[in-house]
Enzyme design. Structure first.
Site, PDB file in Angstrom:
ATOM      1  N   ARG A 104      54.120  69.571  26.968  1.00 29.09           N
ATOM      2  CA  ARG A 104      53.749  68.852  25.711  1.00 29.09           C
ATOM      3  C   ARG A 104      54.147  67.316  25.542  1.00 29.09           C
ATOM      4  O   ARG A 104      55.559  67.376  25.367  1.00 29.09           O
ATOM      5  CB  ARG A 104      54.076  69.687  24.374  1.00 29.09           C
ATOM      6  CG  ARG A 104      53.783  68.780  23.083  1.00 29.09           C
ATOM      7  CD  ARG A 104      53.911  69.588  21.776  1.00 29.09           C
ATOM      8  NE  ARG A 104      52.524  70.386  21.717  1.00 29.09           N
ATOM      9  CZ  ARG A 104      52.124  70.920  20.607  1.00 29.09           C
ATOM     10  NH1 ARG A 104      53.005  70.689  19.727  1.00 29.09           N
ATOM     11  NH2 ARG A 104      50.952  71.912  20.563  1.00 29.09           N
ATOM     12  N   HIS A 131      43.984  68.411  23.893  1.00 28.13           N
ATOM     13  CA  HIS A 131      44.753  69.851  23.723  1.00 28.13           C
ATOM     14  C   HIS A 131      43.909  70.943  24.013  1.00 28.13           C
ATOM     15  O   HIS A 131      43.525  71.674  23.179  1.00 28.13           O
ATOM     16  CB  HIS A 131      45.165  69.808  22.140  1.00 28.13           C
ATOM     17  CG  HIS A 131      45.954  70.854  21.699  1.00 28.13           C
ATOM     18  ND1 HIS A 131      46.763  71.593  22.547  1.00 28.13           N
ATOM     19  CD2 HIS A 131      46.437  70.820  20.394  1.00 28.13           C
ATOM     20  CE1 HIS A 131      47.513  72.255  21.823  1.00 28.13           C
ATOM     21  NE2 HIS A 131      47.348  72.121  20.416  1.00 28.13           N
ATOM     22  N   GLN A 134      44.426  74.836  22.732  1.00 23.97           N
ATOM     23  CA  GLN A 134      43.901  74.906  21.512  1.00 23.97           C
ATOM     24  C   GLN A 134      42.241  75.233  21.609  1.00 23.97           C
ATOM     25  O   GLN A 134      41.985  76.219  20.774  1.00 23.97           O
ATOM     26  CB  GLN A 134      44.193  73.815  20.523  1.00 23.97           C
ATOM     27  CG  GLN A 134      43.614  73.995  19.056  1.00 23.97           C
ATOM     28  CD  GLN A 134      44.474  74.998  18.465  1.00 23.97           C
ATOM     29  OE1 GLN A 134      45.823  74.885  18.437  1.00 23.97           O
ATOM     30  NE2 GLN A 134      44.009  76.176  17.893  1.00 23.97           N
ATOM     31  N   ASP A 219      41.272  68.301  11.831  1.00 18.63           N
ATOM     32  CA  ASP A 219      42.730  68.199  12.062  1.00 18.63           C
ATOM     33  C   ASP A 219      43.458  67.064  11.387  1.00 18.63           C
ATOM     34  O   ASP A 219      42.749  66.373  10.534  1.00 18.63           O
ATOM     35  CB  ASP A 219      42.885  67.866  13.712  1.00 18.63           C
ATOM     36  CG  ASP A 219      44.374  67.691  14.321  1.00 18.63           C
ATOM     37  OD1 ASP A 219      45.118  68.513  13.527  1.00 18.63           O
ATOM     38  OD2 ASP A 219      44.382  67.418  15.379  1.00 18.63           O
ATOM     39  N   CYS A 259      43.441  73.385  13.849  1.00 19.81           N
ATOM     40  CA  CYS A 259      44.410  73.824  14.985  1.00 19.81           C
ATOM     41  C   CYS A 259      45.810  74.069  14.177  1.00 19.81           C
ATOM     42  O   CYS A 259      46.585  75.007  14.739  1.00 19.81           O
ATOM     43  CB  CYS A 259      44.572  73.120  15.935  1.00 19.81           C
ATOM     44  SG  CYS A 259      45.102  71.261  15.194  1.00 19.81           S
ATOM     45  N   ARG A 287      45.848  81.730  20.164  1.00 28.64           N
ATOM     46  CA  ARG A 287      46.603  81.050  20.978  1.00 28.64           C
ATOM     47  C   ARG A 287      47.109  81.853  21.921  1.00 28.64           C
ATOM     48  O   ARG A 287      47.473  81.698  23.143  1.00 28.64           O
ATOM     49  CB  ARG A 287      47.479  79.897  20.433  1.00 28.64           C
ATOM     50  CG  ARG A 287      46.903  79.091  19.435  1.00 28.64           C
ATOM     51  CD  ARG A 287      46.191  77.910  20.374  1.00 28.64           C
ATOM     52  NE  ARG A 287      47.060  77.293  21.472  1.00 28.64           N
ATOM     53  CZ  ARG A 287      47.832  76.495  21.054  1.00 28.64           C
ATOM     54  NH1 ARG A 287      48.130  75.747  19.875  1.00 28.64           N
ATOM     55  NH2 ARG A 287      48.870  76.048  22.121  1.00 28.64           N
TER      56      ARG A 287
HETATM   57  N1  NVA Z   1      46.109  66.266  16.667  1.00 25.88           N
HETATM   58  C1  NVA Z   1      47.593  66.906  16.398  1.00 25.88           C
HETATM   59  C2  NVA Z   1      47.478  68.359  16.641  1.00 25.88           C
HETATM   60  C3  NVA Z   1      48.734  69.189  16.527  1.00 25.88           C
HETATM   61  C4  NVA Z   1      48.610  70.436  17.129  1.00 25.88           C
HETATM   62  C5  NVA Z   1      48.873  66.178  16.973  1.00 25.88           C
HETATM   63  O1  NVA Z   1      48.586  65.664  18.040  1.00 25.88           O
HETATM   64  O2  NVA Z   1      49.877  65.990  16.202  1.00 25.88           O
HETATM   65  N1   CP Z   2      48.023  73.771  17.086  1.00 20.15           N
HETATM   66  C1   CP Z   2      49.295  73.822  17.649  1.00 20.15           C
HETATM   67  O1   CP Z   2      49.179  73.132  18.708  1.00 20.15           O
HETATM   68  O2   CP Z   2      50.347  73.830  16.866  1.00 20.15           O
HETATM   69  P1   CP Z   2      52.128  73.528  17.079  1.00 20.15           P
HETATM   70  O3   CP Z   2      51.942  71.857  17.089  1.00 20.15           O
HETATM   71  O4   CP Z   2      52.750  74.346  16.057  1.00 20.15           O
HETATM   72  O5   CP Z   2      52.369  73.892  18.517  1.00 20.15           O
END
Ligand code: NVA
Ligand code: CP
Length: 301
Positions: A104, A131, A134, A219, A259, A287
């Site tokens: 990540r 992502h 997800q 989101d 998500c 997930r």
């Molecule tokens: N768009 C959000 C998704 C978090 C799971 C982010 O990148 O922070």
């Molecule tokens: N939806 C998701 O990826 O959540 P986290 O940021 O908690 O991993």
């Protein structure tokens, strides 16, 4: 074929994706029946987190435990990555020890670099642009409730962010229409809009975007890394909250996905997220099952 990575949803063919979603539901059932399925015994997943996470970390760790393997949580704060060891070297070293690497991070190019230098599968657990893990859970959740998405309309309301970009890939692979309702300046990646114009269009008015939609998804307005823009974004997205009134304009029986984490009163009202039309808790659970299917696909096939 060489080592398979999962950097975007397009790393899977349509039939692989559908097979993986079926497998995710089957693995969910196995788990519900408390049946052992330790196909990854003695295998290890390294998990690099350069951004925060609850669902992704817990679902991947639990997935490896349930599959009989192990996982190692790595953060820049306490590895040499944080002290400037090149991503290329990290990939080379980790792939001599572990069986897969989950990442990540911020720039999508970083995970591409990692994959180029890794001898084991690299899994995208969120970048600034995509992502895909997800999306596996989201598609699984929709299919379990309503069947195929093919030919249906999905409305994405809010920021044209990493999640939205991955929804565009899903629309292409599964051939559904994706209508993105976002304010000017917050569109998904221009290249994706161009390449997938057959399946995606931008509609400024959220009420028009959700018309006929079988699924409404949203989101946060400010993603990780955009904290400094929070106030500016609150103003820009003020008309893009998913409310009861908006959901009532979608197709009868439309589902709501997010998500998570969610900000009630910003991108979604408390009423919608806690309504039976919202399947966000099952989406979060999926997930785990979807990633077990992904790990099995990448490491056992
Ligand atoms: N768009 C959000 C998704 C978090 C799971 C982010 O990148 O922070
Ligand atoms: N939806 C998701 O990826 O959540 P986290 O940021 O908690 O991993």
């Amino acid at each position: 074929m060489g080592v398979r990575h999962f950097l975007t949803l397009l790393d899977l063919s349509k039939s692989e994706l559908l097979g993986l979603l079926d497998r995710a539901s089957a693995l969910k059932q196995l788990q519900r029946n408390h049946q052992r399925h330790d196909v990854l015994a003695r295998r290890t997943l390294a998990m690099i987190f350069e951004k925060a996470s609850t669902r992704t970390r817990v679902s991947f760790e639990t997935a490896m435990t349930q599959l009989g393997g192990a996982s190692i949580f790595l953060s820049p704060a306490d590895t040499q990555l944080g002290r400037g060891e090149p991503i290329e070297d990290t990939a080379r070293v980790l792939s001599r020890m572990v069986d897969a690497i989950m990442v990540r991070t911020f720039a999508h190019s970083k995970i591409e670099t990692m994959a180029r230098h890794s001898a084991v599968p690299v899994i995208n657990a969120l970048t600034d642009d995509h992502h895909p893990c997800q999306l596996l859970a989201d598609l699984q959740t929709y299919r379990e409730h309503r069947g195929a998405l093919e030919g249906r309309t999905v409305a994405w309301v809010g920021d044209g962010n990493n999640m939205c970009n991955s929804f565009i890939h899903a629309a292409h692979l599964l051939d559904f229409e994706l209508v993105v309702a976002c304010p000017p300046g917050y569109e998904p990646l221009a290249d994706l809009l161009r390449q997938h114009a057959r399946n995606v269009r931008v509609e400024r008015d959220p009420a028009l975007a959700v018309r006929g939609a079988s699924l409404v998804a949203t989101d946060v307005w400010a993603s990780m890394g955009q904290e400094a823009e929070q106030q500016k974004r609150k103003v820009a997205f003020a008309d893009y909250q998913v409310t009861r009134r908006l959901m009532d304009q979608a197709a009868a029986g439309a589902l709501f996905l997010h998500c998570l984490p969610a900000h009630r009163g910003e991108e979604v009202s408390a009423e919608v997220i806690d309504d039976p039309q919202s399947v966000v808790w099952e989406e979060a659970e999926n997930r785990l099952h979807a990633q077990k299917a992904l790990l099995e696909f990448l490491l056992c096939s």
